[in-house]
Scaffold this motif. Sequence first.
Motif, PDB file in Angstrom:
ATOM      1  N   ALA A 114       0.870  -1.177   0.000  1.00  0.00           N
ATOM      2  CA  ALA A 114       0.000   0.000   0.000  1.00  0.00           C
ATOM      3  C   ALA A 114       0.900   1.218   0.000  1.00  0.00           C
ATOM      4  CB  ALA A 114      -0.945   0.000   1.209  1.00  0.00           C
ATOM      5  N   ARG A 115       0.312   2.400  -0.009  1.00  0.00           N
ATOM      6  CA  ARG A 115       1.128   3.617  -0.013  1.00  0.00           C
ATOM      7  C   ARG A 115       1.639   3.965   1.381  1.00  0.00           C
ATOM      8  NH1 ARG A 115      -2.719   7.951  -2.520  1.00  0.00           N
ATOM      9  NH2 ARG A 115      -4.143   6.790  -1.161  1.00  0.00           N
ATOM     10  N   ARG A 116       0.881   3.658   2.422  1.00  0.00           N
ATOM     11  CA  ARG A 116       1.196   4.137   3.771  1.00  0.00           C
ATOM     12  C   ARG A 116       2.092   3.146   4.509  1.00  0.00           C
ATOM     13  NH1 ARG A 116      -4.598   5.254   6.205  1.00  0.00           N
ATOM     14  NH2 ARG A 116      -4.994   3.248   5.193  1.00  0.00           N
ATOM     15  N   ALA A 117       3.378   3.437   4.530  1.00  0.00           N
ATOM     16  CA  ALA A 117       4.354   2.519   5.114  1.00  0.00           C
ATOM     17  C   ALA A 117       4.117   2.299   6.604  1.00  0.00           C
ATOM     18  CB  ALA A 117       5.772   3.040   4.888  1.00  0.00           C
ATOM     19  N   GLU A 118       3.828   3.349   7.349  1.00  0.00           N
ATOM     20  CA  GLU A 118       3.665   3.223   8.793  1.00  0.00           C
ATOM     21  C   GLU A 118       2.485   2.327   9.148  1.00  0.00           C
ATOM     22  OE1 GLU A 118       3.464   6.994  10.671  1.00  0.00           O
ATOM     23  OE2 GLU A 118       5.500   7.593  10.105  1.00  0.00           O
ATOM     24  N   VAL A 119       1.393   2.480   8.427  1.00  0.00           N
ATOM     25  CA  VAL A 119       0.217   1.641   8.689  1.00  0.00           C
ATOM     26  C   VAL A 119       0.524   0.183   8.380  1.00  0.00           C
ATOM     27  CG1 VAL A 119      -2.190   1.215   8.086  1.00  0.00           C
ATOM     28  CG2 VAL A 119      -1.343   3.565   8.241  1.00  0.00           C
ATOM     29  N   LEU A 120       1.233  -0.061   7.275  1.00  0.00           N
ATOM     30  CA  LEU A 120       1.610  -1.428   6.921  1.00  0.00           C
ATOM     31  C   LEU A 120       2.531  -2.040   7.965  1.00  0.00           C
ATOM     32  CD1 LEU A 120       2.297  -1.278   3.068  1.00  0.00           C
ATOM     33  CD2 LEU A 120       0.291  -2.224   4.230  1.00  0.00           C
ATOM     34  N   ASP A 165       3.173   3.047  -4.536  1.00  0.00           N
ATOM     35  CA  ASP A 165       2.036   3.734  -5.134  1.00  0.00           C
ATOM     36  C   ASP A 165       1.815   3.149  -6.522  1.00  0.00           C
ATOM     37  OD1 ASP A 165       0.121   5.389  -6.134  1.00  0.00           O
ATOM     38  OD2 ASP A 165       1.246   7.258  -5.883  1.00  0.00           O
ATOM     39  N   LEU A 166       0.774   2.361  -6.663  1.00  0.00           N
ATOM     40  CA  LEU A 166       0.520   1.685  -7.936  1.00  0.00           C
ATOM     41  C   LEU A 166      -0.012   2.619  -9.008  1.00  0.00           C
ATOM     42  CD1 LEU A 166      -0.923  -1.676  -6.598  1.00  0.00           C
ATOM     43  CD2 LEU A 166       1.337  -1.265  -7.586  1.00  0.00           C
ATOM     44  N   ASN A 167      -0.241   3.874  -8.658  1.00  0.00           N
ATOM     45  CA  ASN A 167      -0.616   4.851  -9.674  1.00  0.00           C
ATOM     46  C   ASN A 167       0.598   5.368 -10.434  1.00  0.00           C
ATOM     47  OD1 ASN A 167      -2.378   6.657 -11.097  1.00  0.00           O
ATOM     48  ND2 ASN A 167      -1.617   8.312  -9.784  1.00  0.00           N
ATOM     49  N   ARG A 168       1.783   5.165  -9.900  1.00  0.00           N
ATOM     50  CA  ARG A 168       2.989   5.562 -10.630  1.00  0.00           C
ATOM     51  C   ARG A 168       3.088   4.761 -11.928  1.00  0.00           C
ATOM     52  NH1 ARG A 168       8.038   4.602  -7.018  1.00  0.00           N
ATOM     53  NH2 ARG A 168       8.910   4.790  -9.123  1.00  0.00           N
ATOM     54  N   PRO A 169       3.549   5.377 -13.006  1.00  0.00           N
ATOM     55  CA  PRO A 169       3.629   4.660 -14.285  1.00  0.00           C
ATOM     56  C   PRO A 169       4.415   3.359 -14.206  1.00  0.00           C
ATOM     57  CG  PRO A 169       3.970   6.997 -14.626  1.00  0.00           C
ATOM     58  CD  PRO A 169       3.937   6.790 -13.143  1.00  0.00           C
ATOM     59  N   ASP A 170       5.442   3.316 -13.343  1.00  0.00           N
ATOM     60  CA  ASP A 170       6.239   2.096 -13.206  1.00  0.00           C
ATOM     61  C   ASP A 170       6.037   1.424 -11.852  1.00  0.00           C
ATOM     62  OD1 ASP A 170       7.404   4.015 -11.624  1.00  0.00           O
ATOM     63  OD2 ASP A 170       9.464   3.530 -12.193  1.00  0.00           O
ATOM     64  N   THR A 193       8.099  -1.823 -10.634  1.00  0.00           N
ATOM     65  CA  THR A 193       9.060  -1.620  -9.549  1.00  0.00           C
ATOM     66  C   THR A 193       8.803  -2.579  -8.402  1.00  0.00           C
ATOM     67  OG1 THR A 193       9.296   0.719 -10.120  1.00  0.00           O
ATOM     68  CG2 THR A 193       9.963   0.067  -7.907  1.00  0.00           C
ATOM     69  N   LEU A 194       7.533  -2.805  -8.104  1.00  0.00           N
ATOM     70  CA  LEU A 194       7.170  -3.733  -7.039  1.00  0.00           C
ATOM     71  C   LEU A 194       7.656  -5.151  -7.346  1.00  0.00           C
ATOM     72  CD1 LEU A 194       5.665  -4.514  -4.454  1.00  0.00           C
ATOM     73  CD2 LEU A 194       3.549  -4.603  -5.802  1.00  0.00           C
ATOM     74  N   VAL A 195       7.435  -5.618  -8.559  1.00  0.00           N
ATOM     75  CA  VAL A 195       7.860  -6.968  -8.932  1.00  0.00           C
ATOM     76  C   VAL A 195       9.387  -7.068  -8.945  1.00  0.00           C
ATOM     77  CG1 VAL A 195       7.829  -8.706 -10.767  1.00  0.00           C
ATOM     78  CG2 VAL A 195       5.744  -7.444 -10.200  1.00  0.00           C
ATOM     79  N   ALA A 196      10.057  -6.004  -9.364  1.00  0.00           N
ATOM     80  CA  ALA A 196      11.525  -6.003  -9.328  1.00  0.00           C
ATOM     81  C   ALA A 196      12.025  -6.137  -7.892  1.00  0.00           C
ATOM     82  CB  ALA A 196      12.066  -4.723  -9.967  1.00  0.00           C
ATOM     83  N   ILE A 216      -7.751   4.827 -13.520  1.00  0.00           N
ATOM     84  CA  ILE A 216      -7.285   3.893 -14.548  1.00  0.00           C
ATOM     85  C   ILE A 216      -5.930   3.311 -14.162  1.00  0.00           C
ATOM     86  CG2 ILE A 216      -6.552   3.690 -16.948  1.00  0.00           C
ATOM     87  CD1 ILE A 216      -8.646   5.907 -17.575  1.00  0.00           C
ATOM     88  N   GLY A 217      -5.045   4.148 -13.637  1.00  0.00           N
ATOM     89  CA  GLY A 217      -3.712   3.687 -13.281  1.00  0.00           C
ATOM     90  C   GLY A 217      -3.720   2.599 -12.229  1.00  0.00           C
ATOM     91  N   VAL A 218      -4.532   2.771 -11.194  1.00  0.00           N
ATOM     92  CA  VAL A 218      -4.565   1.791 -10.103  1.00  0.00           C
ATOM     93  C   VAL A 218      -5.490   0.629 -10.441  1.00  0.00           C
ATOM     94  CG1 VAL A 218      -5.110   1.417  -7.666  1.00  0.00           C
ATOM     95  CG2 VAL A 218      -4.022   3.554  -8.380  1.00  0.00           C
TER      96      VAL A 218
END
Length: 259
Positions: free
Chosen positions: A38-44, A65-70, A74-77, A113-115
């Motif tokens: 998720a985006r919020r590191a502290e909550v995770l 942030d899965l709305n970022r173009p990559d 990046t997550l899978v990398a 659309i991005g997310v």
Amino acid sequence: MRILTAGSTTLITGASSGIGRSFAHRIAGAGGDLVLVARRAEVLEDLAAELRARHHIEVTVLPQDLNRPDGAETLVAELDAQGLRIDALINNAGLGIHGDLATAPLSSATTQIGVNVRGLTVLTALLLPGMIERGRGAIINVASTAGFQPVPHMAVYSASKAYVLTFTRALWREVRGTGVDVLALCPGATDTAFFDTAGDAAAVGNRRTPDQVVDTALRALRRGTPSVVDGGGNAVVSWLAPRLPERLAISLAERSVRP
């Protein structure tokens, strides 16, 4: 269902609250390891600490942030860099914005659309081949009852969830016989932070709980169905909407979420 238990690792997007958080607790309770996104590191991190202490499992936190173009790539990398094998993927991250396309900021459309579409599709495409190669896996894509008909004032959201529903149903057939289970989960109004963004006008009917939605998903995954709607009333409406005359279906949907 053994894929979501001890000896498996499940990646959950949108894991910090709501349905994603409920999935995390359920899988951890069954002994499965987790990758929380998720985006919020502290909550995770707080959630991960709780799950480790309560269930003695491995939990990896990967803020993204899965709305970022990559974002998805990046997550899978990062998964590859850490040597993390993903046995099950729950694409839960998503958002809906209430408002007309002509008057809303362009970013409200592109973010949805991005997310809802791009992030979900990329993660599925990159993680599915490994599951097929191993002969076991599961993918749950969270769609919505909004995906069964056009919803004015939420045009981009309903279209994005129609994509998720159709994409996942087709994928269910593509992977048949590979050992990978695929499910489109279609909740209606659910008591989550979704409405912090979408607004209360976007809620149709009584809100279900995240735990009820997860129960529905896990039962459907055991049955091997391509898709499932959570809640009896939601199921009736979702079955009926595509069968109504087009203008009537659109008008009823518009009235249900009219500001």
